[in-house]
Scaffold this motif. Sequence first.
Motif, PDB file in Angstrom:
ATOM      1  N   SER A   3       0.850  -1.191   0.000  1.00  0.00           N
ATOM      2  CA  SER A   3       0.000   0.000   0.000  1.00  0.00           C
ATOM      3  C   SER A   3       0.888   1.244   0.000  1.00  0.00           C
ATOM      4  CB  SER A   3      -0.890  -0.002   1.242  1.00  0.00           C
ATOM      5  OG  SER A   3      -0.096   0.149   2.408  1.00  0.00           O
ATOM      6  N   TYR A   5       0.649   3.520   2.151  1.00  0.00           N
ATOM      7  CA  TYR A   5       0.995   3.596   3.579  1.00  0.00           C
ATOM      8  C   TYR A   5       2.278   2.828   3.871  1.00  0.00           C
ATOM      9  CZ  TYR A   5       0.683   1.788   8.385  1.00  0.00           C
ATOM     10  OH  TYR A   5       0.949   1.384   9.667  1.00  0.00           O
ATOM     11  N   GLU A   6       2.359   1.590   3.409  1.00  0.00           N
ATOM     12  CA  GLU A   6       3.556   0.772   3.652  1.00  0.00           C
ATOM     13  C   GLU A   6       4.777   1.346   2.944  1.00  0.00           C
ATOM     14  OE1 GLU A   6       1.451  -3.592   4.133  1.00  0.00           O
ATOM     15  OE2 GLU A   6       1.722  -2.747   2.118  1.00  0.00           O
ATOM     16  N   GLU A  53      -4.590   6.417   7.713  1.00  0.00           N
ATOM     17  CA  GLU A  53      -5.858   5.824   7.304  1.00  0.00           C
ATOM     18  C   GLU A  53      -6.155   6.080   5.834  1.00  0.00           C
ATOM     19  OE1 GLU A  53     -10.480   5.722   8.825  1.00  0.00           O
ATOM     20  OE2 GLU A  53      -8.902   6.356  10.199  1.00  0.00           O
ATOM     21  N   GLY A  57      -3.514   2.415   5.501  1.00  0.00           N
ATOM     22  CA  GLY A  57      -3.179   1.810   6.785  1.00  0.00           C
ATOM     23  C   GLY A  57      -4.414   1.573   7.627  1.00  0.00           C
ATOM     24  N   PRO A  58      -4.195   1.253   8.890  1.00  0.00           N
ATOM     25  CA  PRO A  58      -5.330   1.002   9.788  1.00  0.00           C
ATOM     26  C   PRO A  58      -6.118   2.281  10.067  1.00  0.00           C
ATOM     27  CG  PRO A  58      -3.266   1.005  11.013  1.00  0.00           C
ATOM     28  CD  PRO A  58      -2.902   1.106   9.557  1.00  0.00           C
ATOM     29  N   PRO A  59      -7.310   2.151  10.652  1.00  0.00           N
ATOM     30  CA  PRO A  59      -8.157   3.320  10.923  1.00  0.00           C
ATOM     31  C   PRO A  59      -7.637   4.142  12.106  1.00  0.00           C
ATOM     32  CG  PRO A  59      -9.209   1.351  11.747  1.00  0.00           C
ATOM     33  CD  PRO A  59      -7.963   0.904  11.021  1.00  0.00           C
ATOM     34  N   ALA A  60      -6.440   4.642  11.969  1.00  0.00           N
ATOM     35  CA  ALA A  60      -5.765   5.359  13.055  1.00  0.00           C
ATOM     36  C   ALA A  60      -6.462   6.652  13.427  1.00  0.00           C
ATOM     37  CB  ALA A  60      -4.311   5.646  12.659  1.00  0.00           C
ATOM     38  N   ALA A  63     -10.687   5.808  14.420  1.00  0.00           N
ATOM     39  CA  ALA A  63     -10.827   5.050  15.664  1.00  0.00           C
ATOM     40  C   ALA A  63     -10.542   5.910  16.891  1.00  0.00           C
ATOM     41  CB  ALA A  63      -9.887   3.847  15.654  1.00  0.00           C
ATOM     42  N   ARG A 140     -10.084   6.991   0.767  1.00  0.00           N
ATOM     43  CA  ARG A 140      -8.888   6.157   0.680  1.00  0.00           C
ATOM     44  C   ARG A 140      -8.205   6.393  -0.668  1.00  0.00           C
ATOM     45  NH1 ARG A 140      -8.075   3.422   5.698  1.00  0.00           N
ATOM     46  NH2 ARG A 140      -7.364   1.575   4.663  1.00  0.00           N
TER      47      ARG A 140
END
Length: 149
Positions: A3, A5-6, A53, A57-60, A63, A140
Amino acid sequence: MRSVYEAAGGAEGLRRLAAAWHERVLADEVVSHAFSHGYRPDHTERLAAYWVEALGGPPAYSARYGDESAVVRLHSGNGPHEEMNRRAISCFDQALLDAGLGEEPLRTVLSDYFAWATTAEMARFHASTSDVPDDLPIPRWSWDGLQAG
């Protein structure tokens, strides 16, 4: 395929980018006006969480802090400000280099994302924050651009 993000180094890479961008905009005579009213002491962490996010990535952000509606409201009701947007994008492009994220194709994808977010997503509601609908999801972005919700 990784991704965005990564490829950007995950949460730490995006935190470096958020810190570099924030430093540049505070030093810019036009963009710094957006922060003249003050800003949260955790602005860099919140911005990094949002980018985590948005970039796969995760829903940082959602959340912990809120949804897209809250973010868009922060940027709404200020009228059009094209010059500020252009300079914010320029600061971002320089911050990519500052944060060590200047290699292609990552640089272009991140730059395209930030330009879109600045001139489209965050600029939709010039007239009033009350025009922003509730419960917007965080958009996204991937290597192919904006992803369908």
